[in-house]
Design an enzyme around this catalytic site. Structure first.
Site, PDB file in Angstrom:
ATOM      1  N   SER A 107      49.271  33.928  48.663  1.00  0.00           N
ATOM      2  CA  SER A 107      50.421  33.450  48.824  1.00  0.00           C
ATOM      3  C   SER A 107      51.340  34.622  49.677  1.00  0.00           C
ATOM      4  O   SER A 107      51.110  35.111  50.623  1.00  0.00           O
ATOM      5  CB  SER A 107      51.141  32.759  47.440  1.00  0.00           C
ATOM      6  OG  SER A 107      52.098  31.925  48.058  1.00  0.00           O
ATOM      7  N   ASP A 214      47.073  21.955  50.149  1.00  0.00           N
ATOM      8  CA  ASP A 214      48.051  22.979  49.652  1.00  0.00           C
ATOM      9  C   ASP A 214      49.475  22.395  50.169  1.00  0.00           C
ATOM     10  O   ASP A 214      49.433  22.547  51.206  1.00  0.00           O
ATOM     11  CB  ASP A 214      47.578  24.238  50.226  1.00  0.00           C
ATOM     12  CG  ASP A 214      48.579  25.345  49.579  1.00  0.00           C
ATOM     13  OD1 ASP A 214      49.620  25.317  49.377  1.00  0.00           O
ATOM     14  OD2 ASP A 214      48.255  26.560  49.712  1.00  0.00           O
ATOM     15  N   HIS A 244      47.355  24.935  45.930  1.00  0.00           N
ATOM     16  CA  HIS A 244      47.979  26.252  46.393  1.00  0.00           C
ATOM     17  C   HIS A 244      47.075  27.470  45.617  1.00  0.00           C
ATOM     18  O   HIS A 244      46.633  28.382  46.454  1.00  0.00           O
ATOM     19  CB  HIS A 244      49.327  26.242  46.077  1.00  0.00           C
ATOM     20  CG  HIS A 244      49.752  27.629  46.671  1.00  0.00           C
ATOM     21  ND1 HIS A 244      49.539  27.999  47.847  1.00  0.00           N
ATOM     22  CD2 HIS A 244      50.482  28.651  46.153  1.00  0.00           C
ATOM     23  CE1 HIS A 244      50.012  29.321  47.984  1.00  0.00           C
ATOM     24  NE2 HIS A 244      50.725  29.668  46.965  1.00  0.00           N
TER      25      HIS A 244
END
Length: 270
Positions: A107, A214, A244
């Site tokens: 991320s 996601d 995610h």
């Protein structure tokens, strides 16, 4: 789970806390780079898998995150965070001279890892980007449109199809559950632009893993970023239905199998 230990060091903006999962004779060193608002302690199971695969594993809580110093979830310059991660790599290399290094970022950590590869990629053997914030991330301009970003914390249900993941995240006192800070959003915007202009990864073996459901860091925006920086050796794995946090998804064993198989191929002598 693999044994771990903590240490502290002076980072670019105060005292940082790092965690290490040791291995006496590692085949490679894995540097984990965590995402926004979380901390390296959420990667125990990833580190455990990598240790069993032959790695000594290292990671830190970024400034303003977890057990490190700084205002919560405030990152004024991601270049400083890249420098802090490099200090972790240098410590790992001092403990295990000559051992190959693999960088794994998730991320926001994927964004940091991408920038790291542009600055320090010549010292890396492989790069893994998981759901990376790279390219176009609509959350940044949407929130920067407000003078004071609204309090819209991350919805735990968007992390994984496993409800226990979201429940643990929501109950974790080391996770930041408040709003984005404007300076952090501005730093995201500046870093995404820097990466887009920072050149490709060259011949660095790179694995991109992403869930196709996601909703936090949508696949299409990241694909645009990957296309801009990918070098000559990119492998991608897109997981149908995954949200995610693919390392915490219901198919996490498959994801970690893909990561370790990729590392095996990238290591010298493969």
């Amino acid at each position: 789970m693999a044994e771990s230990r903590e240490r502290t060091f002076t980072g670019t903006r105060g005292r940082n806390t790092a965690r290490e999962w040791p291995h006496e004779q590692p085949r490679y060193l894995a540097i984990l780079v965590h995402g926004y608002g979380e901390h390296i302690g959420r990667y125990e199971h990833v580190a455990d898998r990598l240790v069993r695969h032959g790695a000594a594993v290292y990671g830190l809580d970024h400034v303003g995150h977890g057990k490190s110093e700084g205002d919560r979830a405030l990152v004024e310059d991601f270049e400083d965070v890249v420098t802090d991660v490099h200090a972790v790599e240098e410590h790992a290399r001092a403990e295990h001279p000559g051992v190959p290094v693999v960088l794994i970022g998730h991320s926001m950590g994927g964004m940091i890892a991408a920038r790291y590869a542009q600055r320090y990629g010549s010292g890396l053997t492989a790069l893994v980007l998981s759901g990376p914030v790279i390219g176009e991330w609509g959350a940044v301009p949407a929130l920067l449109a407000f003078e004071e970003p609204p309090d819209v914390p991350i919805d735990p249900s968007t992390l994984s199809r496993d409800p226990s993941v979201g429940a643990a995240y929501a109950a974790d006192p080391l996770v930041w559950h408040g709003p984005f800070k404007r300076a952090t959003l501005e730093s995201f915007a500046a870093t995404l632009e820097t990466i887009a202009k920072g050149g490709t990864f060259g011949a660095l073996p790179t694995l991109w893993v992403h869930g196709d459901d996601d909703q936090l860091v949508p696949l299409a925006g990241s694909r645009a970023g990957i296309e801009a920086v990918k070098g000559s050796d990119l492998t991608e794995r897109i997981y149908p239905g995954a949200r995610h946090e693919v390392f915490n998804e219901i198919n996490k064993d498959e994801v970690l199998d893909d990561v370790t198989s990729f590392i095996d191929r990238a290591l010298p002598g493969a």
